[in-house]
Design an enzyme around this catalytic site. Structure first.
Site, PDB file in Angstrom:
ATOM      1  N   ASP A  99       0.863  -1.178   0.000  1.00  0.00           N
ATOM      2  CA  ASP A  99       0.000   0.000   0.000  1.00  0.00           C
ATOM      3  C   ASP A  99       0.902   1.231   0.000  1.00  0.00           C
ATOM      4  O   ASP A  99       1.734   1.393   0.890  1.00  0.00           O
ATOM      5  CB  ASP A  99      -0.867  -0.042   1.271  1.00  0.00           C
ATOM      6  CG  ASP A  99      -2.101   0.811   1.134  1.00  0.00           C
ATOM      7  OD1 ASP A  99      -2.082   1.783   0.369  1.00  0.00           O
ATOM      8  OD2 ASP A  99      -3.095   0.490   1.821  1.00  0.00           O
TER       9      ASP A  99
ATOM     10  N   ASP B 287      -2.895   2.265  -5.977  1.00  0.00           N
ATOM     11  CA  ASP B 287      -1.860   2.308  -4.935  1.00  0.00           C
ATOM     12  C   ASP B 287      -1.796   1.051  -4.080  1.00  0.00           C
ATOM     13  O   ASP B 287      -1.180   1.052  -3.035  1.00  0.00           O
ATOM     14  CB  ASP B 287      -2.098   3.516  -4.031  1.00  0.00           C
ATOM     15  CG  ASP B 287      -3.375   3.390  -3.233  1.00  0.00           C
ATOM     16  OD1 ASP B 287      -4.311   2.745  -3.719  1.00  0.00           O
ATOM     17  OD2 ASP B 287      -3.431   3.930  -2.122  1.00  0.00           O
ATOM     18  N   GLU B 288      -2.434  -0.006  -4.519  1.00  0.00           N
ATOM     19  CA  GLU B 288      -2.556  -1.169  -3.652  1.00  0.00           C
ATOM     20  C   GLU B 288      -2.570  -2.454  -4.464  1.00  0.00           C
ATOM     21  O   GLU B 288      -3.212  -2.518  -5.508  1.00  0.00           O
ATOM     22  CB  GLU B 288      -3.894  -1.056  -2.918  1.00  0.00           C
ATOM     23  CG  GLU B 288      -3.844  -1.415  -1.468  1.00  0.00           C
ATOM     24  CD  GLU B 288      -5.219  -1.334  -0.861  1.00  0.00           C
ATOM     25  OE1 GLU B 288      -5.756  -2.375  -0.523  1.00  0.00           O
ATOM     26  OE2 GLU B 288      -5.747  -0.203  -0.754  1.00  0.00           O
TER      27      GLU B 288
END
Length: 452
Positions: A11, A105-106
């Site tokens: 993350d 983002d993950e």
DNA sequence: TCTGGGGTCCTAGGACCC
DNA sequence: TCTGGGGTCCTAGGACCC
């Protein structure tokens, strides 16, 4: 749940805000809020400096301004985010071919599928720290939090607990104990509604969830949810990491500055949104059978109306025609005030089915319309706070703010260090928006505007 | 100037078919 | 002359996620 800690979750910390601080040196160490900057906007991402003032994702921007008036409020730059995301996903694919992106983002990574065989704490720590280091080096300083565990649940929980800029491994055998005193909200799939229902049963923690009788849970939540929650309460989670999921729908929607209540106002918006969706549909090389119109009322109730055609289509005219016809069917709602209108398509095929037109024409549907030219033109956005601009004399900079026919720009880049501020007329011919740089590996149909 | 935008999945009822 | 029962498709709403 696996017998070894072979699932990794990464993350990026305060992703959008971190990219802004990377590219805007004067904002480093300062509160930054990325999101909708207009009256009805909400916060997408707050930097850690802004979070100290109580600002967080999904908060109305006006409330964030009240809590932290000195923060920089930026509307966000999608392309740099996509580029950084693609860089990180490439790094992850170096670890394993089995990478499941959840958003920009993950992502989850299946380390077992990547040929990792040593799952000792020492080896995993080395792997995680190397990964975090590589992300920082490659992206120009973005920090990532990494969690490793024996299931998706544990890996994600670990990265959550590692935040910010940390690494955490939940050791095999400790999973059930690890979650015992967590709030039920920590369980994936438990949102506000489910948490509220559990609270009515006196259940707030995982430990209390374990003590609930199966019948009680089933009655309150339904069979499937009850089963799922019970499994997760004991950290039983067998979900696999899956590399690619097919796109099932494409949609666009906008919230208006003020509620709209007439067909004259809403029809052009419907047509514009339908054309935008049709364009994305064609770019993805799909045809769609179902067209959906979404209306959010002034009181936040949502109405959707959809129509499934006999064949699959991708043209502006057909999709706009159906959307407008659905809007007309909802005419009775309009006087209450429409806060948001959206158009979506689903039921994808890879082949057009032209026969539809004749059939729907025979039914008298307004399935195709003539598009007025004015609605096809794109409206000029103007300068938004945070946008990249270039001045003939001063070079590259970013929009600090606009108003009264003026635009204020700070001239700095990721490489320069804090730079000077200058103000220009909006129509200054020496100043223009910087053309967007394309992402190396952009997926046009992938996840869009997300917060961390 | 209360509360975004883009998605996924689930449920439940009715139509329709065999 | 009774209350069948699956399976699938479609629609609408809702919960959830980032």
């Amino acid at each position: 749940m696996r017998s070894e800690a072979s699932i990794l979750h990464l993350d990026l910390d305060a992703f959008f805000a971190a990219v802004e601080q990377r590219d805007k040196p004067s904002l480093r160490g300062k509160p930054v809020v990325v999101g909708g900057v207009s009256g009805r906007g909400v916060v997408s991402t707050a930097s850690y400096e802004a979070r100290r003032f109580g600002v967080h994702s999904a908060m109305p921007t006006h409330e964030a301004r009240r809590l932290c008036p000195n923060a920089a409020f930026l509307s966000g730059r999608f392309n740099p985010y996509r580029i950084a995301s693609a860089q990180v996903m490439t790094i992850l694919k170096g670890l394993s071919p089995l990478v499941e992106p959840l958003s920009l983002d993950e992502a989850f990574v299946d380390l077992r599928a990547g040929g990792v065989t040593d799952f000792s704490a020492e080896a995993l720590t080395r792997l995680g720290e190397n990964l975090r280091h590589e992300v920082r080096e490659t992206t120009g300083g973005l920090t990532a939090s990494v969690g490793i565990g024996s299931s998706k649940f544990m890996a994600k929980l670990a990265s959550e607990e590692a935040k910010p800029d940390g690494l955490k491994i939940i050791e095999v055998g400790t999973e059930a104990d690890h979650i015992l005193f967590l709030n039920v909200r920590a369980i994936p799939g438990v949102g506000p509604a489910t948490a509220e229902r559990l609270q009515r049963l006196g259940i707030k923690t995982v430990a209390e969830l374990r003590e609930a009788t199966p019948n009680e849970l089933r009655r309150e939540l339904g069979n499937l949810t009850a089963e799922w929650l019970t499994a997760l309460a004991y950290a039983h989670d067998d979900r696999g990491v899956s590399a690619s999921r097919e796109v099932k729908s494409i949609s666009t929607e906008d919230t208006f500055d003020k509620d709209l209540r007439t067909l004259e106002e809403l029809e052009p918006v419907t047509i514009r949104d339908a054309i935008m969706v049709a364009k994305r549909l064609r770019k993805a090389r799909f045809f769609a059978r179902t067209i959906t119109l979404k209306l959010k009322m002034a009181d936040f109730t949502i109405h959707t109306r959809s129509r499934t055609l006999l064949g699959a289509v991708d043209s502006d005219e057909t999709i706009a025609g159906v959307a407008v016809s659905l809007l007309h069917e909802q005419h009775h709602l309009l006087a209450n005030g429409i806060r948001l209108l959206g158009v979506g398509v689903s039921g994808f095929t890879t082949q057009a089915q032209e026969a539809l037109f004749e059939i729907s024409a025979a039914r008298g549907d307004e399935s195709r319309i003539e598009l007025p030219q004015a609605t096809v033109r794109h409206s000029y956005q103007g300068y938004r706070p945070g946008d990249d601009v270039t001045h003939d004399l001063y070079g590259p900079g970013w929009v600090w703010g606009t108003g009264r026919g003026l635009v204020t720009v700070r001239f700095e880049t990721a490489e320069t260090g804090p730079g000077p501020v200058r103000t220009f007329a909006l129509d200054d011919s020496e100043l223009r928006s910087t053309p967007v740089q394309m992402a190396e590996k952009g997926d046009p149909s992938g996840p869009g505007w997300l917060e961390e």
